[in-house]
Design an enzyme around this catalytic site. Structure first.
Site, PDB file in Angstrom:
ATOM      1  N   TYR A   1      11.291 -35.567 -21.506  1.00  0.00           N
ATOM      2  CA  TYR A   1       9.865 -35.229 -21.470  1.00  0.00           C
ATOM      3  C   TYR A   1       9.259 -35.512 -20.109  1.00  0.00           C
ATOM      4  O   TYR A   1       9.837 -36.234 -19.294  1.00  0.00           O
ATOM      5  CB  TYR A   1       9.100 -36.029 -22.536  1.00  0.00           C
ATOM      6  CG  TYR A   1       9.048 -37.517 -22.266  1.00  0.00           C
ATOM      7  CD1 TYR A   1       8.018 -38.060 -21.488  1.00  0.00           C
ATOM      8  CD2 TYR A   1      10.028 -38.384 -22.750  1.00  0.00           C
ATOM      9  CE1 TYR A   1       7.974 -39.417 -21.217  1.00  0.00           C
ATOM     10  CE2 TYR A   1       9.988 -39.745 -22.486  1.00  0.00           C
ATOM     11  CZ  TYR A   1       8.957 -40.251 -21.712  1.00  0.00           C
ATOM     12  OH  TYR A   1       8.913 -41.594 -21.424  1.00  0.00           O
TER      13      TYR A   1
ATOM     14  N   HIS B   1      -8.037 -41.837  -1.083  1.00  0.00           N
ATOM     15  CA  HIS B   1      -8.196 -42.672  -2.270  1.00  0.00           C
ATOM     16  C   HIS B   1      -9.104 -41.994  -3.295  1.00  0.00           C
ATOM     17  O   HIS B   1      -8.767 -41.886  -4.476  1.00  0.00           O
ATOM     18  CB  HIS B   1      -8.772 -44.036  -1.866  1.00  0.00           C
ATOM     19  CG  HIS B   1      -9.012 -44.956  -3.021  1.00  0.00           C
ATOM     20  ND1 HIS B   1     -10.239 -45.033  -3.645  1.00  0.00           N
ATOM     21  CD2 HIS B   1      -8.183 -45.780  -3.702  1.00  0.00           C
ATOM     22  CE1 HIS B   1     -10.157 -45.900  -4.640  1.00  0.00           C
ATOM     23  NE2 HIS B   1      -8.912 -46.371  -4.702  1.00  0.00           N
TER      24      HIS B   1
ATOM     25  N   LYS C   1       0.832  -1.210   0.000  1.00  0.00           N
ATOM     26  CA  LYS C   1       0.000   0.000   0.000  1.00  0.00           C
ATOM     27  C   LYS C   1       0.869   1.262   0.000  1.00  0.00           C
ATOM     28  O   LYS C   1       0.632   2.195  -0.765  1.00  0.00           O
ATOM     29  CB  LYS C   1      -0.888  -0.028   1.245  1.00  0.00           C
ATOM     30  CG  LYS C   1      -2.242   0.570   1.062  1.00  0.00           C
ATOM     31  CD  LYS C   1      -3.081   0.385   2.326  1.00  0.00           C
ATOM     32  CE  LYS C   1      -3.841  -0.919   2.325  1.00  0.00           C
ATOM     33  NZ  LYS C   1      -4.456  -1.228   3.619  1.00  0.00           N
TER      34      LYS C   1
ATOM     35  N   SER D   1      11.988 -44.355 -17.982  1.00  0.00           N
ATOM     36  CA  SER D   1      10.900 -43.489 -17.565  1.00  0.00           C
ATOM     37  C   SER D   1      10.807 -43.599 -16.054  1.00  0.00           C
ATOM     38  O   SER D   1      10.647 -44.694 -15.509  1.00  0.00           O
ATOM     39  CB  SER D   1       9.588 -43.926 -18.225  1.00  0.00           C
ATOM     40  OG  SER D   1       8.532 -43.135 -17.732  1.00  0.00           O
TER      41      SER D   1
ATOM     42  N   CYS E   1       6.800 -40.542 -15.599  1.00  0.00           N
ATOM     43  CA  CYS E   1       5.404 -40.874 -15.854  1.00  0.00           C
ATOM     44  C   CYS E   1       4.583 -40.978 -14.588  1.00  0.00           C
ATOM     45  O   CYS E   1       3.436 -41.389 -14.613  1.00  0.00           O
ATOM     46  CB  CYS E   1       5.297 -42.150 -16.675  1.00  0.00           C
ATOM     47  SG  CYS E   1       6.013 -43.577 -15.852  1.00  0.00           S
TER      48      CYS E   1
ATOM     49  N   MET F   1      -4.881  -6.001  10.481  1.00  0.00           N
ATOM     50  CA  MET F   1      -5.725  -4.980  11.077  1.00  0.00           C
ATOM     51  C   MET F   1      -6.499  -4.179  10.047  1.00  0.00           C
ATOM     52  O   MET F   1      -6.016  -3.872   8.980  1.00  0.00           O
ATOM     53  CB  MET F   1      -4.855  -4.033  11.889  1.00  0.00           C
ATOM     54  CG  MET F   1      -5.659  -3.241  12.869  1.00  0.00           C
ATOM     55  SD  MET F   1      -4.692  -1.928  13.577  1.00  0.00           S
ATOM     56  CE  MET F   1      -5.054  -0.636  12.436  1.00  0.00           C
TER      57      MET F   1
ATOM     58  N   ARG G   1      -3.001  -1.552  -6.823  1.00  0.00           N
ATOM     59  CA  ARG G   1      -2.192  -2.770  -6.709  1.00  0.00           C
ATOM     60  C   ARG G   1      -2.544  -3.662  -7.886  1.00  0.00           C
ATOM     61  O   ARG G   1      -3.569  -3.451  -8.556  1.00  0.00           O
ATOM     62  CB  ARG G   1      -2.472  -3.482  -5.395  1.00  0.00           C
ATOM     63  CG  ARG G   1      -3.913  -3.931  -5.275  1.00  0.00           C
ATOM     64  CD  ARG G   1      -4.191  -4.600  -3.950  1.00  0.00           C
ATOM     65  NE  ARG G   1      -5.611  -4.525  -3.667  1.00  0.00           N
ATOM     66  CZ  ARG G   1      -6.159  -4.706  -2.483  1.00  0.00           C
ATOM     67  NH1 ARG G   1      -5.397  -4.946  -1.450  1.00  0.00           N
ATOM     68  NH2 ARG G   1      -7.449  -4.641  -2.305  1.00  0.00           N
TER      69      ARG G   1
ATOM     70  N   GLY H   1      -7.033 -10.490   7.263  1.00  0.00           N
ATOM     71  CA  GLY H   1      -6.700 -11.057   8.565  1.00  0.00           C
ATOM     72  C   GLY H   1      -5.857 -10.099   9.369  1.00  0.00           C
ATOM     73  O   GLY H   1      -5.758 -10.195  10.585  1.00  0.00           O
TER      74      GLY H   1
ATOM     75  N   THR I   1       7.823 -42.225 -10.598  1.00  0.00           N
ATOM     76  CA  THR I   1       8.157 -41.525  -9.349  1.00  0.00           C
ATOM     77  C   THR I   1       7.195 -41.829  -8.215  1.00  0.00           C
ATOM     78  O   THR I   1       7.477 -41.506  -7.071  1.00  0.00           O
ATOM     79  CB  THR I   1       8.227 -40.010  -9.577  1.00  0.00           C
ATOM     80  OG1 THR I   1       7.081 -39.617 -10.338  1.00  0.00           O
ATOM     81  CG2 THR I   1       9.487 -39.650 -10.320  1.00  0.00           C
TER      82      THR I   1
ATOM     83  N   ARG J   1      -3.458   3.071   8.222  1.00  0.00           N
ATOM     84  CA  ARG J   1      -3.701   1.892   7.387  1.00  0.00           C
ATOM     85  C   ARG J   1      -2.539   0.922   7.497  1.00  0.00           C
ATOM     86  O   ARG J   1      -1.385   1.307   7.360  1.00  0.00           O
ATOM     87  CB  ARG J   1      -3.841   2.313   5.915  1.00  0.00           C
ATOM     88  CG  ARG J   1      -4.634   3.570   5.710  1.00  0.00           C
ATOM     89  CD  ARG J   1      -4.574   4.071   4.272  1.00  0.00           C
ATOM     90  NE  ARG J   1      -5.218   3.188   3.323  1.00  0.00           N
ATOM     91  CZ  ARG J   1      -5.169   3.374   1.997  1.00  0.00           C
ATOM     92  NH1 ARG J   1      -4.478   4.378   1.486  1.00  0.00           N
ATOM     93  NH2 ARG J   1      -5.796   2.539   1.197  1.00  0.00           N
TER      94      ARG J   1
END
Ligand code: ADP
Ligand code: MG
Ligand code: MG
Length: 884
Positions: free
Chosen positions: A857, A453, A23, A769, A837, A104, A337, A102, A772, A93
């Site tokens: 990729y 799940h 601000k 591949s 993948c 003041m 802003r 949240g 992970t 302000r």
């Protein structure tokens, strides 16, 4: 010399956000640009931190500097704080680096006391205005600085309106307001035991302290925790000359965006109210007017505002969200802003601004949050629709859908097949609900979190999903759910909005997903910048088609076991598994070959010209058989009730088989290439199906590039044996058909050991591949289902882990395993093709890591492909930036 704690607006600028907060920096920048900003000054975020460091005291020199700045402001305005003849009033302000609900609230009209209020009344010849300002001040100061419950004031304001027969607070006359001031002061005395501070300097000191303290109130702390904002930033305090929007109908206040934040359309968007102050516009006290009406009501001011808005947008080269006040026909700017915007708008604005020459393509690609565009690729609730929300849960998978509520997976499947649109409602889902989930339009559960799940499966298959809607009570037996007094029976229409977490009664108008021309444009720019290829995980021709449409450059993972699960095939698969002799088994395999060949023809045809990576069978065989527990119950029941002896015998035998196949830890058991080695026939059949399909298509003139992926390799010999065996089949088929197909053999890297011996494994793999999901499970020693169900969420909540490693790749551990694997593999095969993948392939933060690791990729679910394209471009641009 003491440190500089205080900056006049004329001393600051836009790039001082760290020190002055958003601000303060905005007011300073607008002041420098010569815009009409009421004079003021900013106390720095450093002062806030120093205040805490010194045990909640102002740091040395701060107050004196603030007084000097105040003198300066008094000089500019010709008014003085506390001067009855010509009083200066100010607002106090808060303003941190990042806008933070949240924190003041702002105190307006500070500086009023019995003398100055009389002066103000006289000066403006408007006692009503003066006392309105005074009662607002006491009310705000009481609530914000003195922590008095706001209802105490609001109730009295309401009573005063009733008493005088006023419809709104703008109708209260000056006598009623005067009485209200006395009443309000009484409340303060009663609640705090002290008189309301009549001394303006005292008011200012208390208000500044209250802003500092609000940095650490529980709401602010919670907000920072949720949004990853460091607690060390501190807040700045802005003290600014008041301007008054409540001086009559030539005055007013409003907020506006330079472009529509939900559509992105380039026109002023906002609201204003005449004869109003501060937050009246958003507080819902009176209904504000659309900004376009301002053009009619106060045309001259509107023109000026429109020009300023335009200038600000040009200056910041981004959409601005502005606050303004009109005092007796004169316009003042109070805040600017960068404007928060929805996904549609973000894309349109970024592309439009390139076309307007405001920003370049790189910047446009960087401006749209990759995760945000996910929303655009699902059916959505029409943003203009009105509807009744009956419950809320966690927004687990985006998109929205309407359908009839059903309460079991079996009903979902049955009704779904009959062409009905259903929504599966369960307390929670389990693996055996999978078919029912696929048959549903959306999934709703009353328990579970974002990694339950239901959530994980829904995201994988692209179904909207809300989980943990705790207010709903699901009665599976009676087939209904209830929320308070609302009861939804089987077959009743509901809508689930997985983007917002809303559960809605009945149908709601929807917008279909589409790649708008703007998104298409943005993604095509992204494609020019990215280094990573983007492939899709797709098991069926229709998914593959979708993937292609969304820009996938091939299939990175085609799982073949889903094909075995389909109703017409499962019995054959079961028969094959249970076969006692080679003949029976072969007959089953021959039947499956027919099915699989058709499957692969479908996918390879859709993906003509692009690579298709097919993973051979991976899960343990018992996943294709009825569950041990269910069989045990059935057998026991049959025994106890003297049921059909033939059936009993048959079930007993099956139970026996299943019992033999049971594993203590199936995840680490007989699956993947181990299964292929011990249970020959299945993968040979699969490879035969793939190559027969490829040859048939190639003869038709369709270009095919199958890539065979052997899962779960931990030792090089596993791959060597499998590859040898399977490549023979491939060659035999090509010979039979007289066709030579371009193919590759490779492996999934998902066992930590495989990463360490990647140089050996690469000898037999043209591509890797990274799986992970398993690599994370085995890397951490977590079984995903158990971890997510039991402790992982707590780990994340308590900060033991920074995030769920199944959603975002763990850079330090799993990422390091990948790095080692890549480095070692390249020593054997420098041009090895490298991909990922796991679900991570669609997660922007993980994609950034994949880019850094130099993968070829990423592969993700079709709906994530656009997200991945954008994220890959952002990774490349960010990395380029860092390297420069
Ligand atoms: P927030 O961060 O909640 O927007 P602000 O500090 O911007 O808080 O102030 C809340 C309201 O008070 C805004 O509508 C703003 O326009 C108004 N306001 C703040 N300072 C002044 C001032 N000096 N004169 C008139 N109105 C003001
Ligand atoms: Mg504001
Ligand atoms: Mg795996």
């Amino acid at each position: 010399m003491a440190k500089k704690w205080v900056y006049l607006f004329s001393e600051g600028s836009a790039d001082m956000r760290d020190l002055l907060g958003g601000k303060g920096a905005g007011c300073a920048e607008m002041t420098r640009a010569g815009l009409p900003v009421p004079p003021g000054f900013t106390i720095t975020t450093e002062a806030c931190n120093a205040y805490y460091d010194s045990g909640e005291r102002f740091p040395d020199g701060m107050w004196e500097q603030a007084m000097d700045a105040l003198k300066h402001v008094e000089g500019q305005t010709g008014k003085k704080l506390g001067d009855a003849a010509n009083p200066l009033l100010v607002s106090v302000r808060s303003g941190a680096k990042f806008s933070m609900p949240g924190m003041m609230d702002t105190v307006l009209n500070l500086g009023l006391d019995p003398e100055t209020v009389a002066g103000l009344a006289k000066l403006t010849d408007n006692p009503r205005f003066a006392y309105d300002a005074y009662r607002r001040f006491i009310q705000m100061f009481g609530k914000i600085v003195l922590d008095i419950a706001p209802e105490l004031f609001e109730d009295q304001l309401e009573a005063a309106k009733q008493h005088s027969g006023s419809k709104t607070d703008a109708d209260l006359d000056s006598d009623s307001l005067k009485t209200l001031v006395t009443t309000f002061k009484g409340i303060v005395k009663k609640e705090t035991g002290e008189d309301f501070p009549d001394e303006p300097y005292k008011q200012l000191e208390q208000a500044i302290m209250a802003v500092f303290r609000s940095w650490n109130n529980s709401r602010a702390i919670a907000y920072r925790n949720n949004n990853n904002i460091p607690h060390s930033l501190g807040t700045a305090v802005n003290v600014q000359t008041m301007v008054f929007g409540n001086m009559g109908n030539d005055s007013g206040t409003g907020v506006a965006f330079t472009r529509d934040p939900s559509t992105g359309e380039k026109k002023l968007y906002g609201e204003y109210l005449l004869n109003a102050q501060g937050e009246d516009v958003v507080a819902g006290i009176r209904t504000p007017h659309h900004i376009s009406e301002m053009e009619r009501e106060v045309p001259r001011v509107y023109q000026q505002f429109a020009e300023i808005a335009q200038r600000l947008e040009q200056h910041y080269r981004d959409v601005q969200d502005m606050e303004f006040t009109i005092e007796r026909g004169k316009l003042y700017m109070l805040q600017t802003r960068s404007g928060k915007r929805g996904a549609d708008a973000a894309v349109k604005i970024a592309v439009d601004m390139v076309q307007e020459g405001l920003i370049d393509k790189q910047e446009a690609v960087m401006r749209v949050e990759a995760a945000q565009i996910d929303q655009l690729l699902h059916t959505r609730v029409d943003p203009n629709a009105k509807y009744k929300v009956i419950a809320r849960g966690t927004n687990a998978a985006p998109g929205a859908a309407t359908g009839q509520a059903v309460f079991t997976a079996a009903t979902a499947e049955e009704w779904g097949k009959a062409g009905k649109r259903v929504i599966l409602v369960r307390p929670k889902t389990d693996p055996e609900d999978y078919q029912g989930m696929i048959a549903s339009q959306a999934i709703l559960t009353s328990t579970g979190g974002a990694t339950s799940h239901a959530a994980v499966v829904a995201r994988g298959v692209g179904k909207p999903c809300v989980v943990g809607a705790e207010a709903i009570h699901v009665d599976e037996v009676a087939k209904r759910f209830s929320v308070d007094s609302v009861v939804v029976n089987e077959g009743d229409m509901i809508t689930v909005n997985g983007t917002t977490g809303e559960v809605i009664l009945g149908e709601v108008p929807m917008i279909p997903p589409e790649i708008s021309s703007h998104l298409g444009q943005l993604l095509s720019w992204a494609d020019d910048f990215r280094k990573l290829g983007v492939m899709a995980n797709a098991d069926y021709p229709r998914d593959s088609e979708k993937a292609r449409e969304l820009g996938a450059e091939g299939i990175g993972l085609c799982r073949t076991e889903h094909m075995f699960m389909e109703v017409d095939r499962l019995p054959i698969v079961q028969q094959m598994i249970l076969a006692k002799d080679q003949d029976t088994r072969q007959r089953c395999l021959d039947k499956l070959l027919e099915f699989q060949r058709q499957d692969f023809i479908g996918i390879l045809r859709v993906m003509h010209g692009l690579p298709v990576t097919i993973r051979l069978i991976d899960p343990p065989l018992h996943e294709f058989l009825p569950s041990y527990e269910e069989l045990l119950v059935e057998v026991t029941t049959l025994r106890c009730t003297n049921g059909d002896p033939k059936r009993l015998k048959e079930r007993e035998e099956l139970l026996d088989e299943v019992a033999q196949m049971r594993e203590a830890n199936p995840m680490l058991g007989l699956r993947g290439c181990r299964l292929a080695i011990l249970f020959p026939g299945i993968t040979e059949m699969q490879v035969r199906a793939i190559f027969e399909a490829a040859c048939i298509l190639q003869k038709e003139g369709v270009e095919v590039h199958p890539e065979i992926m052997i899962p779960l390799v931990g030792h090089v010999n596993e791959l060597r044996i499998e590859r040898d065996k399977l490549e023979k089949v491939a060659k035999a088929v090509m010979q039979e058909q007289g066709v030579s197909v371009d193919y590759k053999f490779g492996t999934m890297i998902e066992i930590p050991r495989a990463c360490l011996v990647a140089n050996q494994i690469a000898e037999y793999a043209e591509f890797f591949s990274f799986g992970t999901n398993d690599l994370t499970q085995m890397g951490f020693g977590f079984s995903r289902d158990d971890a997510e169900g039991k402790f992982l969420l707590k780990y994340v909540e308590d900060g033991i882990l920074p995030f769920n490693p199944f959603q975002t790749l763990d850079r330090d551990g799993v990422g390091e395993l990948m790095r080692i694997a890549i480095e070692r593999a390249k020593t054997t095969r420098p041009d090895i093709k490298l991909g990922i993948c796991g679900e991570h392939g669609g997660d922007p933060a993980s994609i950034e890591l994949c880019h850094e690791l130099g993968l070829t990729y990423v592969s993700c679910s079709p709906f994530r492909v656009p997200v991945a394209r954008l994220a890959a471009a952002q990774a490349a641009l960010t990395k380029g930036e860092k390297d420069r």
